[in-house]
Write an enzyme that holds these catalytic residues in place. Structure first.
Site, PDB file in Angstrom:
ATOM      1  N   HIS A  81     -43.462 -34.015  21.850  1.00  0.00           N
ATOM      2  CA  HIS A  81     -43.714 -32.953  22.821  1.00  0.00           C
ATOM      3  C   HIS A  81     -43.510 -33.514  24.225  1.00  0.00           C
ATOM      4  O   HIS A  81     -43.881 -34.647  24.507  1.00  0.00           O
ATOM      5  CB  HIS A  81     -45.157 -32.454  22.653  1.00  0.00           C
ATOM      6  CG  HIS A  81     -45.502 -31.298  23.525  1.00  0.00           C
ATOM      7  ND1 HIS A  81     -45.220 -30.005  23.172  1.00  0.00           N
ATOM      8  CD2 HIS A  81     -46.107 -31.241  24.736  1.00  0.00           C
ATOM      9  CE1 HIS A  81     -45.629 -29.193  24.132  1.00  0.00           C
ATOM     10  NE2 HIS A  81     -46.172 -29.918  25.089  1.00  0.00           N
ATOM     11  N   ASP A 160     -55.480 -20.719  22.367  1.00  0.00           N
ATOM     12  CA  ASP A 160     -54.692 -21.381  23.410  1.00  0.00           C
ATOM     13  C   ASP A 160     -53.751 -20.393  24.093  1.00  0.00           C
ATOM     14  O   ASP A 160     -53.642 -20.392  25.323  1.00  0.00           O
ATOM     15  CB  ASP A 160     -53.892 -22.554  22.838  1.00  0.00           C
ATOM     16  CG  ASP A 160     -52.959 -23.122  23.905  1.00  0.00           C
ATOM     17  OD1 ASP A 160     -53.484 -23.577  24.931  1.00  0.00           O
ATOM     18  OD2 ASP A 160     -51.734 -23.052  23.733  1.00  0.00           O
ATOM     19  N   ARG A 167     -55.031 -18.579  32.402  1.00  0.00           N
ATOM     20  CA  ARG A 167     -54.953 -19.663  33.393  1.00  0.00           C
ATOM     21  C   ARG A 167     -53.735 -19.491  34.287  1.00  0.00           C
ATOM     22  O   ARG A 167     -53.790 -19.747  35.492  1.00  0.00           O
ATOM     23  CB  ARG A 167     -54.904 -21.017  32.674  1.00  0.00           C
ATOM     24  CG  ARG A 167     -56.229 -21.413  32.053  1.00  0.00           C
ATOM     25  CD  ARG A 167     -56.047 -22.596  31.109  1.00  0.00           C
ATOM     26  NE  ARG A 167     -55.427 -23.719  31.762  1.00  0.00           N
ATOM     27  CZ  ARG A 167     -54.608 -24.586  31.157  1.00  0.00           C
ATOM     28  NH1 ARG A 167     -54.318 -24.444  29.874  1.00  0.00           N
ATOM     29  NH2 ARG A 167     -54.086 -25.572  31.821  1.00  0.00           N
ATOM     30  N   SER A 182     -55.116 -27.824  25.604  1.00  0.00           N
ATOM     31  CA  SER A 182     -54.100 -26.822  25.285  1.00  0.00           C
ATOM     32  C   SER A 182     -52.973 -27.456  24.460  1.00  0.00           C
ATOM     33  O   SER A 182     -52.597 -26.959  23.390  1.00  0.00           O
ATOM     34  CB  SER A 182     -53.563 -26.235  26.598  1.00  0.00           C
ATOM     35  OG  SER A 182     -52.365 -25.550  26.406  1.00  0.00           O
ATOM     36  N   LYS A 186     -52.503 -27.316  19.810  1.00  0.00           N
ATOM     37  CA  LYS A 186     -51.299 -26.859  19.092  1.00  0.00           C
ATOM     38  C   LYS A 186     -50.792 -27.951  18.153  1.00  0.00           C
ATOM     39  O   LYS A 186     -50.333 -27.672  17.047  1.00  0.00           O
ATOM     40  CB  LYS A 186     -50.206 -26.482  20.102  1.00  0.00           C
ATOM     41  CG  LYS A 186     -50.555 -25.198  20.851  1.00  0.00           C
ATOM     42  CD  LYS A 186     -49.530 -24.855  21.904  1.00  0.00           C
ATOM     43  CE  LYS A 186     -49.729 -25.634  23.170  1.00  0.00           C
ATOM     44  NZ  LYS A 186     -49.468 -24.947  24.415  1.00  0.00           N
TER      45      LYS A 186
HETATM   46  N1  URA Z   1     -48.329 -27.133  28.391  1.00  0.00           N
HETATM   47  C1  URA Z   1     -49.247 -26.559  27.582  1.00  0.00           C
HETATM   48  O1  URA Z   1     -48.991 -26.335  26.400  1.00  0.00           O
HETATM   49  N2  URA Z   1     -50.450 -26.266  28.097  1.00  0.00           N
HETATM   50  C2  URA Z   1     -50.790 -26.517  29.371  1.00  0.00           C
HETATM   51  O2  URA Z   1     -51.909 -26.236  29.765  1.00  0.00           O
HETATM   52  C3  URA Z   1     -49.821 -27.095  30.221  1.00  0.00           C
HETATM   53  C4  URA Z   1     -48.600 -27.412  29.688  1.00  0.00           C
END
Ligand code: URA
Length: 434
Positions: A81, A160, A167, A182, A186
């Site tokens: 990621h 999320d 947010r 966050s 995932k």
């Molecule tokens: N990427 C995400 O998945 N969440 C965040 O809060 C910021 C970047």
């Protein structure tokens, strides 16, 4: 329990228990805690922060709002990621290479966010490519070909998605515990056993300086430790765009060129770094040298490219576009920017290039906007390069819309020049791992 008391405690710098965090997150996902209370809570976290225990508990509460995939029967599954940047198409190169080395890669990617691009938007440049696999299709494809690159299913960490959207519109994105929970919720829900995170640092990233990036990396490693997930964070430069292409189809073409052994040096460096780390974390290589050799082999023998082709075919995409990238969507106009005098590139503001690419249609001004897969920028020069007077330093691929001229000027202005040579930027800035 009352949400207002928990908000007040965080506002005053107190700590919340696992049960209290679960109450807020569960309640918000179920529609029992309203937007305004969750937004107030997020703002309190922005100001007061969270300790490692709270951050891990918040992550667990978000994971618990949906299903958690069990991928144990595949052996070790590794995810990758990036925290987001401009021109970052590394996933499109690394995931097929690692899968070609025999390690299963199961990845759920996101869409572009602000000026940073998203893997799903890039993949959708390939006509027919599906990014909405169901959980059943996800698992079946992983079993069949050892690689999946799709969007997040609605059943994984749904809290999320809801909290992130809130947010995004309440000024509460820049908070290390909120970003870390966050991202990690995932990864945990998607069932990987190890994750290699590319934490981008610089003008074109969420984290503008190394100290903040290190703090985010440490928070994500700690969450991984609390949830039995091996985590490596590579901290890498995002002050100038990565590679040469910015924009969806242009980046897919660059990823394919890289898998053919014709990629730009910085993209190849990050590909080897992340790919080797994934093999090590997946226990598919003895040591770093052996891991790098395997990645190099998958690059040079064409097996990485063959795996990308297999992936595209499995997800309904037109494989002719992989075989011949000239078939990818193309912008009707290309404007070449040329150097006014002979000089060296001192800097290229990644954020400005990213914003310009959004204005050209390659990203979204607001959620839900369509993207134009054809448009973007190709850099002919990077920091440290000398450009002769009249030689091209960038190409802008545009659709001929009214705002394009301003976007083109923004790209021109993103380049800073110097008469004397500038050292190329350092790409790899650090590493924090569990
Ligand atoms: N990427 C995400 O998945 N969440 C965040 O809060 C910021 C970047």
């Amino acid at each position: 329990m009352r949400a207002v008391e928990l908000i007040e405690r965080k506002r005053d710098g107190g700590r919340l228990s696992a049960d209290e965090l679960a109450f807020l997150v569960r309640g918000y996902t179920a529609g029992e805690v309203p937007d305004y209370q969750m937004a107030a809570f997020c703002m309190a976290v922005v100001w007061r922060g969270m300790d490692a225990r709270e951050t891990a508990d918040l992550t667990a509460a978000m994971v618990a709002t949906g299903e958690r995939l069990d991928l144990r029967r595949f052996g070790r599954v590794v995810d990758k990621h990036s925290t987001g940047g401009v021109g970052d198409k590394t996933t499109l190169v690394v995931a097929p290479l690692v899968a070609a080395c025999g390690l299963p890669v199961a990845k759920m990617s996101g869409r572009g966010l602000g000026f940073s691009g998203g893997t799903l938007d890039k993949l959708e440049s390939i006509s027919g490519y599906r990014v909405d696999l169901t959980t059943r299709e996800f698992v079946a494809q992983l079993e069949r070909i050892g690689i999946v690159l799709t969007g997040q299913t609605a059943d994984l960490a749904p809290a999320d998605g809801l909290i992130y959207a809130l947010r995004d519109t309440t000024g509460t994105v820049p908070s290390i515990p909120l970003i870390a929970s966050s991202i990690m919720s995932k990864k945990i829900a998607a069932g990987a056993h190890a994750v290699v995170l590319d934490v981008k640092v610089g003008r074109g990233a969420f984290m503008k300086d190394l100290a903040t990036a290190r703090a985010l990396a440490r928070a994500m490693v700690a969450i991984g430790q609390a949830h039995g997930l091996a985590v490596t964070c590579e901290l890498t430069d995002m002050d100038q765009p990565l590679g040469r292409a910015v924009g969806n189809a242009l980046e897919v073409a660059e990823a394919i060129a890289t898998l053919r052994g014709e990629g730009p040096a910085d993209l190849i460096t990050l590909t080897r770094l992340a790919g080797a780390e994934m093999l090590l974390r997946g226990r598919a290589a003895r040591d770093r040298r052996a891991a790098e050799r395997r990645i190099d082999r998958a690059l040079s023998d064409g097996s990485g490219l063959a795996k990308l082709r297999e992936l595209v075919a499995a997800q309904g995409g037109d494989v002719r576009m992989v075989d011949d990238p000239a078939l990818l969507p193309k912008a009707p106009h290309v404007e070449t920017l040329r150097a006014a005098r002979t000089a060296h590139v001192a800097s290229i503001a990644a954020d400005e290039v990213g914003i310009a690419s959004v204005r050209l249609g390659a990203g979204r001004e607001k959620k839900g906007d369509p993207v134009d897969h054809r448009t973007g920028i190709v850099l002919h020069a990077k920091v440290g390069d000398r450009v002769e007077r009249g030689a091209p330093f960038a190409e802008v691929h545009h659709a001929g819309r009214p705002g394009d001229a301003a976007a083109i000027e923004m790209i021109r202005a993103a380049f800073r020049w110097r008469a004397t040579k500038t050292a190329p930027r350092r790409l790899v800035l650090g590493r924090i791992a569990s």
